[in-house]
Design an enzyme around this catalytic site. Structure first.
Site, PDB file in Angstrom:
ATOM      1  N   SER A 184      -3.848  -2.744  -0.455  1.00  0.00           N
ATOM      2  CA  SER A 184      -2.757  -3.602   0.013  1.00  0.00           C
ATOM      3  C   SER A 184      -3.277  -5.007   0.296  1.00  0.00           C
ATOM      4  O   SER A 184      -4.374  -5.163   0.829  1.00  0.00           O
ATOM      5  CB  SER A 184      -2.164  -2.992   1.284  1.00  0.00           C
ATOM      6  OG  SER A 184      -1.154  -3.818   1.795  1.00  0.00           O
ATOM      7  N   GLN A 235      -7.424   0.457   4.067  1.00  0.00           N
ATOM      8  CA  GLN A 235      -8.261  -0.128   5.128  1.00  0.00           C
ATOM      9  C   GLN A 235      -9.692  -0.386   4.660  1.00  0.00           C
ATOM     10  O   GLN A 235     -10.441  -1.100   5.330  1.00  0.00           O
ATOM     11  CB  GLN A 235      -8.302   0.809   6.347  1.00  0.00           C
ATOM     12  CG  GLN A 235      -6.967   0.957   7.049  1.00  0.00           C
ATOM     13  CD  GLN A 235      -6.514  -0.301   7.778  1.00  0.00           C
ATOM     14  OE1 GLN A 235      -7.313  -1.179   8.097  1.00  0.00           O
ATOM     15  NE2 GLN A 235      -5.230  -0.403   8.044  1.00  0.00           N
ATOM     16  N   GLY A 273       0.827  -1.210   0.000  1.00  0.00           N
ATOM     17  CA  GLY A 273       0.000   0.000   0.000  1.00  0.00           C
ATOM     18  C   GLY A 273       0.855   1.252   0.000  1.00  0.00           C
ATOM     19  O   GLY A 273       0.533   2.242  -0.677  1.00  0.00           O
ATOM     20  N   CYS A 322       2.158   1.308  12.723  1.00  0.00           N
ATOM     21  CA  CYS A 322       3.297   2.141  12.340  1.00  0.00           C
ATOM     22  C   CYS A 322       3.748   3.022  13.485  1.00  0.00           C
ATOM     23  O   CYS A 322       4.858   3.481  13.520  1.00  0.00           O
ATOM     24  CB  CYS A 322       2.938   3.050  11.172  1.00  0.00           C
ATOM     25  SG  CYS A 322       1.976   2.238   9.961  1.00  0.00           S
ATOM     26  N   ASN A 381      -7.170   4.393   9.368  1.00  0.00           N
ATOM     27  CA  ASN A 381      -6.644   3.144   9.925  1.00  0.00           C
ATOM     28  C   ASN A 381      -6.681   3.096  11.452  1.00  0.00           C
ATOM     29  O   ASN A 381      -6.680   2.026  12.033  1.00  0.00           O
ATOM     30  CB  ASN A 381      -5.210   2.897   9.441  1.00  0.00           C
ATOM     31  CG  ASN A 381      -4.334   4.119   9.540  1.00  0.00           C
ATOM     32  OD1 ASN A 381      -4.681   5.185   9.035  1.00  0.00           O
ATOM     33  ND2 ASN A 381      -3.208   3.983  10.183  1.00  0.00           N
TER      34      ASN A 381
HETATM   35  N1  PLP Z   1      -2.477   3.315   4.150  1.00  0.00           N
HETATM   36  C1  PLP Z   1      -3.186   2.936   5.206  1.00  0.00           C
HETATM   37  C2  PLP Z   1      -4.468   3.640   5.524  1.00  0.00           C
HETATM   38  C3  PLP Z   1      -2.765   1.870   6.009  1.00  0.00           C
HETATM   39  O1  PLP Z   1      -3.484   1.490   7.053  1.00  0.00           O
HETATM   40  C4  PLP Z   1      -1.551   1.220   5.666  1.00  0.00           C
HETATM   41  C5  PLP Z   1      -1.023   0.124   6.514  1.00  0.00           C
HETATM   42  O2  PLP Z   1      -1.326   0.033   7.676  1.00  0.00           O
HETATM   43  C6  PLP Z   1      -0.845   1.655   4.524  1.00  0.00           C
HETATM   44  C7  PLP Z   1      -1.326   2.712   3.802  1.00  0.00           C
HETATM   45  C8  PLP Z   1       0.424   0.995   4.111  1.00  0.00           C
HETATM   46  O3  PLP Z   1       0.187  -0.269   3.581  1.00  0.00           O
HETATM   47  P1  PLP Z   1       1.394  -1.350   3.491  1.00  0.00           P
HETATM   48  O4  PLP Z   1       1.601  -1.864   4.864  1.00  0.00           O
HETATM   49  O5  PLP Z   1       0.893  -2.389   2.548  1.00  0.00           O
HETATM   50  O6  PLP Z   1       2.561  -0.610   2.959  1.00  0.00           O
END
Ligand code: PLP
Length: 379
Positions: A204, A184, A73, A330, A156
């Site tokens: 993702s 999400q 993602g 994160c 998220n």
């Molecule tokens: N965008 C959102 C809203 C997310 O929740 C996440 C991952 O938690 C991402 C982007 C990033 O996705 P990826 O872990 O596949 O890089």
């Protein structure tokens, strides 16, 4: 004694489904051809990629040719923002302004910061106490030089679902491209990119029971981006790199399952969510539910306990076999208050006690009862 694991962190990642793994396995063993090779082994891989592309497109209701596979993602978000921005620069359009929100995922916020350093101008919109972007503020932020609006489909951390159709109408009215980070949302709520007027969408695999390390981006066929990963001509010259066939196949299968089961999946997760909220309200004082109660991701619960340390709480839950999160994956391990809770104005006495529970297909009511019992025991 081995403690049974109860997993409530499906927004961080999900467990691969058996059917997904089964579909992937041949492409990790006997079907190892490079999809660019002309012999049968290569053609088999190419065929598998195109089948998977159709399944992703079916879920989003777009043409297969508008789906590009990425590694995650985050890459899709980078590709959308930087790909469009660099295209503006190359074509000398004179446009250099992007509008986003303060509650986006770091993949968007950090891409924006990087673009700011390269001379682009970014407006970060405030959100209200439920996490909604204000449509008037959005329209007022538009300038002559705005070429992109990027607002996430659903948050998220707090699960709030943004008014995507209305945002897209504003973008269209001003001939601005609309991108949404739907990492999400995909597989959790119905998304018809054409009906909603979305120009670009990031998703993702590992949030929808496919493995980590695979993502996709929908790019409307009329939109041009500059590729930022140089190399071979894969993915119609938009994303270089030998295709990760097994994972692409896994993502396709996960999308097929999501499309077929969306209604029942939504219902199941919404029931677990509402049961959890009821139990929390019944059993605990000084607790606050964050985000919108109505326009919310089916499996998302985000609550704050007053004057409780979130990390300590997560540690005690872990001792009892419970996997949960404070904020997002994160930001966990980081003691600062989440940028999302700050943006919705949660006071520090509550924000420090955040607990995010995100349900998935492998959860049931018994899990919720165990979670509530454990919270009562340790709180
Ligand atoms: N965008 C959102 C809203 C997310 O929740 C996440 C991952 O938690 C991402 C982007 C990033 O996705 P990826 O872990 O596949 O890089």
């Amino acid at each position: 004694m081995k403690v049974l694991i109860r997993y409530f962190d499906n927004a961080a990642t999900t467990r691969i489904k058996e059917e997904v793994l089964k579909e992937m396995l041949p492409y990790l063993t006997e079907e190892y051809g490079n999809a660019s090779s002309i012999y049968k082994l290569g053609r088999n891989s190419k065929k598998a990629i195109e089948e998977a592309r159709k399944k992703v497109a079916n879920l989003l209701k777009c043409e297969p040719g508008e789906i590009y596979f990425t590694s995650c993602g985050s890459e899709s978000d980078n590709m959308a923002l930087k790909g469009l921005a660099y295209n503006q620069k190359e074509k000398n359009t004179g446009k250099n302004h992007i509008i986003t929100s303060k509650i986006e995922h770091p993949a968007i916020l950090e891409s924006c910061k990087s673009l700011e350093k390269q001379g682009f101008e970014i407006t970060y919109l405030d959100v209200n106490e439920e996490g909604f972007v204000n449509l008037n503020s959005l329209e007022n932020a538009i300038k002559e030089k705005t070429f992109l609006i990027s607002i996430m489909f659903a948050n998220n951390e707090i699960g709030t679902i943004e008014p995507i159709e209305e945002i897209s109408k504003i973008a269209k009215k001003h001939s601005i491209i609309f991108h949404t980070d739907a990492v999400q949302a995909v597989g959790n709520i119905e998304i018809n990119v054409k009906q909603l007027g979305i120009d670009m969408l990031s998703m993702s695999g590992h949030k929808i029971y496919a493995p980590k390390g695979i993502g996709a981006i929908y790019i409307n066929k009329n939109i041009e981006i500059k590729r930022f990963l140089d190399g071979g001509h894969q993915e119609k010259n938009k994303r270089a790199g030998t295709e990760n066939i097994a994972e692409i196949v896994g993502l396709g299968k996960a999308c097929e399952i999501a499309e077929k089961n969306l209604k029942t999946y939504q219902e199941k997760l919404t029931n677990l969510r509402e049961y959890f909220f009821e139990q929390i309200e019944e059993n605990f004082k000084d607790v606050k539910i964050n985000g919108s109660r109505m326009k919310r991701l089916p499996g998302n619960c985000n609550i704050c306990f007053k004057n409780i340390d979130s990390n300590e709480l997560l540690f005690k839950l872990d001792e009892n076999g419970i996997c949960a999160s404070g904020g997002s994956a994160c930001s966990s391990g980081d003691n600062s208050i989440s940028h999302v809770l700050t943006a919705i104005g949660v006071s520090s006495e509550f924000a420090n006690g955040v607990l995010r529970i995100t349900f998935g297909d492998f959860n049931n009511k018994d899990d919720v009862d165990y979670l509530i019992r454990t919270l009562k025991k340790i709180n």
